[in-house]
Design a protein around this motif. Structure first.
Motif, short mmCIF file in Angstrom:
data_model
loop_
_atom_site.label_atom_id
_atom_site.label_comp_id
_atom_site.label_asym_id
_atom_site.label_seq_id
_atom_site.Cartn_x
_atom_site.Cartn_y
_atom_site.Cartn_z
N ARG A 77 1.05 -1.13 0.17
CA ARG A 77 0.20 -0.02 0.45
C ARG A 77 0.97 1.37 0.34
O ARG A 77 0.79 2.34 -0.73
N GLN A 78 1.74 1.45 0.66
CA GLN A 78 2.60 2.77 0.75
C GLN A 78 3.72 2.86 -0.25
O GLN A 78 4.00 4.38 -1.14
N ARG A 82 3.14 5.75 -3.09
CA ARG A 82 4.89 6.65 -3.31
C ARG A 82 5.08 6.35 -4.80
O ARG A 82 5.96 7.28 -5.37
N GLN A 83 4.90 5.29 -5.22
CA GLN A 83 5.54 5.00 -6.83
C GLN A 83 4.79 5.49 -7.96
O GLN A 83 4.45 5.64 -8.93
N LYS A 84 3.49 4.67 -7.91
CA LYS A 84 2.06 5.14 -8.73
C LYS A 84 1.28 6.32 -8.37
O LYS A 84 0.64 6.73 -8.75
N GLY A 85 1.10 7.20 -6.68
CA GLY A 85 0.31 8.16 -6.63
C GLY A 85 -1.09 7.28 -6.27
O GLY A 85 -1.54 7.88 -6.06
#
Length: 433
Positions: A77-78, A82-85
């Protein structure tokens, strides 16, 4: 809803040229039902159409991250945020990876038993248990070493899981069996393994352990991180020692526990009928494995000569492998070097030898005190009273119960030198007054 057999009958009748109405009359159903199944081409279960989900377009990326983070949904989930918004709840991620988590659990449970030929592998590990020793519950660290083929084991109890304990237990096992295996499989303990990356497979052993392996001529190996079943024979051996060797027993002293374990290995563990091999470990060892081990060839101990740094405590002693050795009182709080050479402990400060003591067996709780090291710490009268309260009195070098070293220089065990806190409090009260 028709059964699969009824739908199959519809298809057969339709292939013979019967009309939909005739088929419905023969099977006792509605003509529209026949028309629907003929249009489908066979039986299909009822079900709602699958709704599109927010993470459908990220399935490939999720699969890669899932394997990298070992199925941790919160970390996924994090990473999504962080990477995909993409901001979703942990429960949403858990539903998306539920099938993969089931596969992961199955892979973790699936095990193929791996048997080794005689003399190939030794598995070593530590276990902990609480044992009543001298009326006090103490935590004991058990080093259990198991031969992979015969399942013959050696057990050594220690007060810690230090590197010296690992190496000493292995040396004693080699001498107990009269030979050395080709490989030694250990856990990823800090004392033996500096770094073991499960992703890249990078494995860095401790330099001292590598030197120990080169000295004895075996190949060191470390089990895969987070997978203790890699050395399952020894994992089971640790549980066996706890449940059979020590469970329910109380001991008067540490030495009594060591003597009991030596008897238990000889009279119980070596002669039991092993559940996997169906044979007694001692018979299997003597028949096949003893001759397959590499001979010792009179090789000296790797631990015969070593150096360690220690700080002199307030009682003028340093601790080394579970025993205490005195140093001059002027060095209290100073860092000194303890050298072990030919069964002798030398204490050096700035390259100068300040004390020598005979080496005691590890974890025997012995205290070696040279009288001059305590001289002047108390006035003469109080010192005499302290000696009287801590019988036997402290001579120029304390005498010992049977242990390593010549009779004239053996050290007193802590059990005979130490007394209750009330005895110490009485002495300290007089000194303060």
């Amino acid at each position: 809803m028709e059964t699969p057999q009824e739908v199959e009958r519809m298809l057969q009748l339709h292939a013979r040229g019967l009309s939909q109405r005739t088929i419905a009359h023969e099977l006792g159903c509605c003509p529209r039902t026949v028309r629907r199944y003929l249009r489908q081409g066979g039986w299909q279960p009822y079900g709602q159409p699958r709704r599109s989900r927010r993470l459908d377009e990220q399935i490939a990326w999720l699969r890669e991250q899932f394997e990298q983070h070992r199925g941790n949904a919160e970390v996924l989930r994090q990473e999504l945020l962080r990477q995909k918004g993409i901001d979703v709840s942990q429960r949403t991620v858990e539903r998306a990876v539920a099938a993969w988590r089931r596969e992961l659990r199955i892979r973790q449970l699936a095990t193929v038993r791996y048997e080794t030929p005689p003399g190939r592998q030794l598995q070593a590990d530590f276990g902990q248990c609480a044992v009543s020793i001298g009326g006090e519950r103490r935590r004991v660290h058990l080093c259990v070493l198991t031969l992979g083929y015969s399942r013959r084991l050696v057990v050594r109890p220690y007060g810690h899981e230090r590197q010296a304990n690992w190496l000493q237990a292995m040396e004693e096992a080699f001498r107990h069996w009269g030979g050395i295996p080709e490989q030694v499989l250990v856990d990823n303990a800090r004392a033996l393994v500096r770094r073991h990356d499960p992703a890249s497979g990078e494995l860095v052993f401790h330099p001292t352990f590598l030197a120990f392996a080169e000295h004895w001529g075996f190949t060191p190996r470390a089990c895969r991180p987070y997978r203790p079943r890699t050395k399952g024979k020894d994992e089971r051996g640790v549980r066996y020692v706890k449940g059979s060797g020590l469970a329910g027993h109380t001991f008067r002293s540490w030495g009594a526990m060591e003597a009991h374990l030596a008897w238990w290995m000889r009279e119980v563990a070596d002669v039991r009928r092993h559940g996997t091999t169906g044979e007694r470990p001692l018979e299997r060892f003597q028949r096949d494995e003893a001759s397959a081990l590499r001979p010792l060839c009179g090789k000296p101990s790797f631990l015969a000569e070593r150096e360690q740094k220690r700080v002199v405590a307030k009682d003028c002693c340093i601790q080394l492998e579970g025993n205490w050795y005195s140093a001059p009182q002027q060095l209290i709080g100073q860092r000194i070097t303890a050298q072990v050479r030919h069964q002798t402990v030398r204490l050096l400060h700035r390259g100068r030898i300040v004390a020598e003591h005979p080496l005691q067996s590890a974890n025997h709780r012995c205290r070696q005190v040279i009288r001059s090291h305590w001289q002047g710490l108390l006035p003469a009268e109080q010192l005499q009273q302290a000696r009287a309260s801590l019988q036997p009195a402290i001579p120029d070098r304390c005498q010992a119960t049977p242990a390593v070293g010549p009779p004239a220089t053996r050290a007193v065990r802590t059990s005979s030198l130490a007394r209750s806190l009330s005895d110490y409090a009485a002495v300290l009260t007089e000194v303060e007054a």
